[in-house]
Design a protein around this motif. Structure first.
Motif, mmCIF file in Angstrom:
data_model
loop_
_atom_site.group_PDB
_atom_site.id
_atom_site.type_symbol
_atom_site.label_atom_id
_atom_site.label_comp_id
_atom_site.label_asym_id
_atom_site.label_seq_id
_atom_site.Cartn_x
_atom_site.Cartn_y
_atom_site.Cartn_z
ATOM 1 N N THR A 5 0.858 -1.178 0.000
ATOM 2 C CA THR A 5 0.000 0.000 0.000
ATOM 3 C C THR A 5 0.896 1.230 0.000
ATOM 4 N N LEU A 6 0.766 2.039 -1.051
ATOM 5 C CA LEU A 6 1.509 3.292 -1.151
ATOM 6 C C LEU A 6 0.589 4.432 -0.748
ATOM 7 N N VAL A 7 1.035 5.242 0.190
ATOM 8 C CA VAL A 7 0.258 6.374 0.682
ATOM 9 C C VAL A 7 1.045 7.650 0.391
ATOM 10 N N HIS A 157 5.165 2.256 -13.706
ATOM 11 C CA HIS A 157 5.912 1.004 -13.847
ATOM 12 C C HIS A 157 4.974 -0.202 -13.736
ATOM 13 N N ALA A 158 4.120 -0.186 -12.714
ATOM 14 C CA ALA A 158 3.249 -1.334 -12.436
ATOM 15 C C ALA A 158 2.192 -1.547 -13.510
ATOM 16 N N THR A 159 1.791 -0.469 -14.199
ATOM 17 C CA THR A 159 0.700 -0.568 -15.187
ATOM 18 C C THR A 159 1.185 -0.369 -16.619
ATOM 19 N N ASP A 160 2.489 -0.441 -16.829
ATOM 20 C CA ASP A 160 3.064 -0.204 -18.162
ATOM 21 C C ASP A 160 2.591 1.109 -18.759
ATOM 22 N N GLY A 161 2.473 2.131 -17.918
ATOM 23 C CA GLY A 161 2.123 3.462 -18.378
ATOM 24 C C GLY A 161 0.640 3.725 -18.572
ATOM 25 N N GLU A 162 -0.216 2.746 -18.272
ATOM 26 C CA GLU A 162 -1.660 2.939 -18.434
ATOM 27 C C GLU A 162 -2.218 3.948 -17.427
ATOM 28 N N PHE A 163 -1.650 3.954 -16.226
ATOM 29 C CA PHE A 163 -2.036 4.881 -15.168
ATOM 30 C C PHE A 163 -0.781 5.570 -14.652
ATOM 31 N N PRO A 164 -0.923 6.745 -14.097
ATOM 32 C CA PRO A 164 -2.084 7.622 -14.099
ATOM 33 C C PRO A 164 -2.379 8.138 -15.504
ATOM 34 N N ARG A 165 -3.657 8.357 -15.757
ATOM 35 C CA ARG A 165 -4.071 8.898 -17.050
ATOM 36 C C ARG A 165 -3.721 10.373 -17.130
ATOM 37 N N GLU A 166 -3.687 10.889 -18.346
ATOM 38 C CA GLU A 166 -3.422 12.306 -18.569
ATOM 39 C C GLU A 166 -4.398 13.152 -17.751
ATOM 40 N N GLY A 167 -3.885 14.104 -17.003
ATOM 41 C CA GLY A 167 -4.742 15.001 -16.231
ATOM 42 C C GLY A 167 -5.169 14.465 -14.878
ATOM 43 N N GLU A 168 -4.708 13.269 -14.492
ATOM 44 C CA GLU A 168 -5.048 12.744 -13.168
ATOM 45 C C GLU A 168 -3.952 13.105 -12.172
ATOM 46 N N ARG A 169 -4.360 13.304 -10.946
ATOM 47 C CA ARG A 169 -3.396 13.586 -9.881
ATOM 48 C C ARG A 169 -3.671 12.654 -8.707
ATOM 49 N N LEU A 170 -2.695 12.546 -7.838
ATOM 50 C CA LEU A 170 -2.816 11.736 -6.633
ATOM 51 C C LEU A 170 -2.988 12.689 -5.453
ATOM 52 N N PRO A 171 -4.166 12.746 -4.858
ATOM 53 C CA PRO A 171 -4.399 13.684 -3.746
ATOM 54 C C PRO A 171 -3.533 13.360 -2.532
ATOM 55 N N SER A 174 -3.713 10.009 -0.417
ATOM 56 C CA SER A 174 -4.362 8.993 -1.251
ATOM 57 C C SER A 174 -3.642 7.661 -1.075
ATOM 58 N N VAL A 175 -4.374 6.583 -1.330
ATOM 59 C CA VAL A 175 -3.880 5.221 -1.113
ATOM 60 C C VAL A 175 -3.996 4.443 -2.420
ATOM 61 N N THR A 176 -2.897 3.840 -2.837
ATOM 62 C CA THR A 176 -2.874 2.979 -4.019
ATOM 63 C C THR A 176 -2.282 1.642 -3.577
ATOM 64 N N GLU A 186 0.572 -6.147 -9.741
ATOM 65 C CA GLU A 186 -0.843 -6.002 -10.102
ATOM 66 C C GLU A 186 -1.424 -4.886 -9.228
ATOM 67 N N MET A 187 -2.006 -3.874 -9.882
ATOM 68 C CA MET A 187 -2.621 -2.782 -9.129
ATOM 69 C C MET A 187 -4.010 -3.226 -8.686
ATOM 70 N N LEU A 188 -4.273 -3.166 -7.388
ATOM 71 C CA LEU A 188 -5.561 -3.587 -6.833
ATOM 72 C C LEU A 188 -6.503 -2.420 -6.584
ATOM 73 N N ALA A 189 -5.964 -1.272 -6.218
ATOM 74 C CA ALA A 189 -6.779 -0.078 -5.942
ATOM 75 C C ALA A 189 -5.973 1.133 -6.361
ATOM 76 N N TYR A 190 -6.647 2.072 -7.024
ATOM 77 C CA TYR A 190 -5.984 3.240 -7.603
ATOM 78 C C TYR A 190 -6.612 4.508 -7.063
ATOM 79 N N ALA A 191 -5.764 5.500 -6.744
ATOM 80 C CA ALA A 191 -6.240 6.693 -6.068
ATOM 81 C C ALA A 191 -6.299 7.935 -6.953
ATOM 82 N N GLY A 192 -5.968 7.823 -8.220
ATOM 83 C CA GLY A 192 -5.919 9.008 -9.071
ATOM 84 C C GLY A 192 -7.290 9.619 -9.304
#
Length: 195
Positions: A5-7, A157-171, A174-176, A186-192
């Motif tokens: 869990t990355l916070v 790295h974990a999503t091969d560049g799929e996330f974060p999407r353009e214009g998304e930020r991590l508050p 936030s917890v990923t 494997e990303m289980l939960a995304y906070a963007g």
């Protein structure tokens, strides 16, 4: 297999003012401390009956956030890892976002004098997380408190560049969450969130 869990750390006055912190050591503000308490309570409920190994960046805003989370979990921070520090933004540290954009262009593509290169940020982040995974006791999940740009690099790295999407930020706070199986992520939960 490890659950990671990355916070992102809680808010600072520079976050609130839209200023770039990078490796400048800015402390949490009152809002950031409240965010840390809230995410600590959420994680404590989620981790009830499960052990967690808590690590953080050694910058004060992440360290204090991690201390609050660890206390809520009934443990303490096991390690402060310089490898989890925010990207150094070189000449742009302290700049507000509008001035940054006017001076250097888009955030992720900007060429800022004396800034840390993005591949270096990713490499040290992954090395620090591998160190934390190796240090964690068996059957213990890992909670790592770090910084927005560094966490973005890990997510990319974990999503091969799929996330974060353009214009998304991590508050702030936030917890990923990821499942790590040796080299497989494997990303289980995304906070963007969209900006």
């Amino acid at each position: 297999m490890t659950i990671l869990t990355l916070v992102r750390h809680g808010e600072t006055d520079w976050n609130a003012g839209g200023r770039i912190q990078g490796s400048t050591d800015i402390p949490l503000n009152a809002t950031g401390r409240a965010q840390a308490r809230e995410v600590g309570e959420i994680l404590a409920a989620e981790y009830a009956g499960r052990a967690a190994f808590v690590v953080s960046s050694d910058l004060s805003r992440a360290a204090e956030t991690a201390d609050v989370i660890a206390a809520a979990l009934g443990t303490s921070v096991a390690r402060r890892l310089p490898g989890l520090q925010e990207r150094s933004y070189g000449d742009a540290e302290g700049m507000d976002a509008a001035t940054f954009y006017a001076t250097y262009g888009p955030w992720h593509a900007a060429n800022v004098p004396n800034a840390e290169a993005w591949p270096v940020v990713r490499e040290r982040a992954l090395a620090a997380l591998a160190e934390a995974v190796a240090a964690a006791p068996a059957d213990t999940d890992l909670i790592a408190v770090a910084h927005g740009a560094l966490i973005r690099e890990v997510i990319m790295h974990a999503t091969d560049g799929e996330f974060p999407r353009e214009g998304e930020r991590l508050p702030n706070c936030s917890v990923t969450t990821f499942r790590l199986d040796d080299e497989a992520w494997e990303m289980l939960a995304y906070a963007g969130v969209a900006t």
